[in-house]
Scaffold this motif. Structure first.
Motif, short mmCIF file in Angstrom:
data_model
loop_
_atom_site.label_atom_id
_atom_site.label_comp_id
_atom_site.label_asym_id
_atom_site.label_seq_id
_atom_site.Cartn_x
_atom_site.Cartn_y
_atom_site.Cartn_z
N VAL A 182 0.84 -1.20 0.00
CA VAL A 182 0.00 0.00 0.00
C VAL A 182 0.88 1.25 0.00
O VAL A 182 1.89 1.33 0.69
CB VAL A 182 -0.98 0.00 1.20
N ASP A 183 0.51 2.22 -0.83
CA ASP A 183 1.22 3.49 -0.93
C ASP A 183 0.52 4.50 -0.02
O ASP A 183 -0.63 4.86 -0.27
CB ASP A 183 1.20 3.97 -2.38
N PRO A 184 1.18 4.98 1.02
CA PRO A 184 0.54 5.94 1.93
C PRO A 184 0.04 7.20 1.24
O PRO A 184 -0.89 7.85 1.74
CB PRO A 184 1.65 6.28 2.94
N PRO A 210 -4.95 9.94 1.30
CA PRO A 210 -5.75 11.17 1.16
C PRO A 210 -6.65 11.15 -0.08
O PRO A 210 -7.75 11.71 -0.04
CB PRO A 210 -4.71 12.28 1.04
N LEU A 211 -6.21 10.51 -1.15
CA LEU A 211 -7.05 10.40 -2.35
C LEU A 211 -8.28 9.54 -2.07
O LEU A 211 -9.39 9.86 -2.50
CB LEU A 211 -6.24 9.82 -3.51
N LEU A 223 -14.16 9.23 -0.64
CA LEU A 223 -15.26 8.97 0.29
C LEU A 223 -16.05 10.24 0.59
O LEU A 223 -17.28 10.20 0.69
CB LEU A 223 -14.71 8.35 1.59
N GLU A 224 -15.35 11.36 0.74
CA GLU A 224 -16.04 12.64 0.98
C GLU A 224 -16.91 13.02 -0.22
O GLU A 224 -18.02 13.51 -0.05
CB GLU A 224 -15.03 13.75 1.28
N ASP A 225 -16.39 12.79 -1.42
CA ASP A 225 -17.18 13.07 -2.63
C ASP A 225 -18.43 12.20 -2.68
O ASP A 225 -19.52 12.68 -3.02
CB ASP A 225 -16.34 12.86 -3.88
N LEU A 226 -18.29 10.93 -2.32
CA LEU A 226 -19.46 10.04 -2.26
C LEU A 226 -20.46 10.52 -1.22
O LEU A 226 -21.67 10.47 -1.44
CB LEU A 226 -19.04 8.60 -1.95
N PRO A 276 -9.62 5.22 -5.45
CA PRO A 276 -8.16 5.16 -5.54
C PRO A 276 -7.55 4.01 -4.73
O PRO A 276 -6.49 3.50 -5.10
CB PRO A 276 -7.71 6.51 -5.00
N ALA A 277 -8.21 3.59 -3.68
CA ALA A 277 -7.71 2.43 -2.92
C ALA A 277 -7.66 1.20 -3.82
O ALA A 277 -6.76 0.38 -3.71
CB ALA A 277 -8.60 2.17 -1.71
#
Length: 84
Positions: free
Chosen positions: A14-16, A20-21, A26-29, A67-68
């Motif tokens: 996983v890329d830290p 944030p992306l 999730l905020e956009d959803l 993005p996840a």
């Protein structure tokens, strides 16, 4: 609309920088009325969110644009959830 439980589990690579992306996704959803709730697991192995969509196909399309998922850093599984 139906509810779908989206479960994400971190892979070792996983890329830290993707976190944030993913959080913005999730905020956009949430702003669209599609994310009822979300959060990380206490052991930091991943997290989950409750997604509203018309069908499993639509839910998969939305979750697979996260993005996840697109980064390859998390395994994602969806379940239709008949929560009351």
């Amino acid at each position: 609309m139906n509810r779908y439980l989206v479960m994400l589990f971190r892979r070792p690579q996983v890329d830290p920088a993707v976190v944030p992306l993913h959080q913005q996704f999730l905020e956009d959803l949430r702003a669209q009325g599609r994310n009822e709730m979300s959060g990380p697991f206490g052991d930091k192995s991943g997290g989950a969110y409750l997604l509203r969509a018309e069908s499993m196909e639509q839910a998969l399309a939305i979750a697979h644009s996260d993005p996840a998922h697109t980064s390859g850093g998390w395994d994602i599984t969806l379940y239709e959830w008949n929560a009351r």
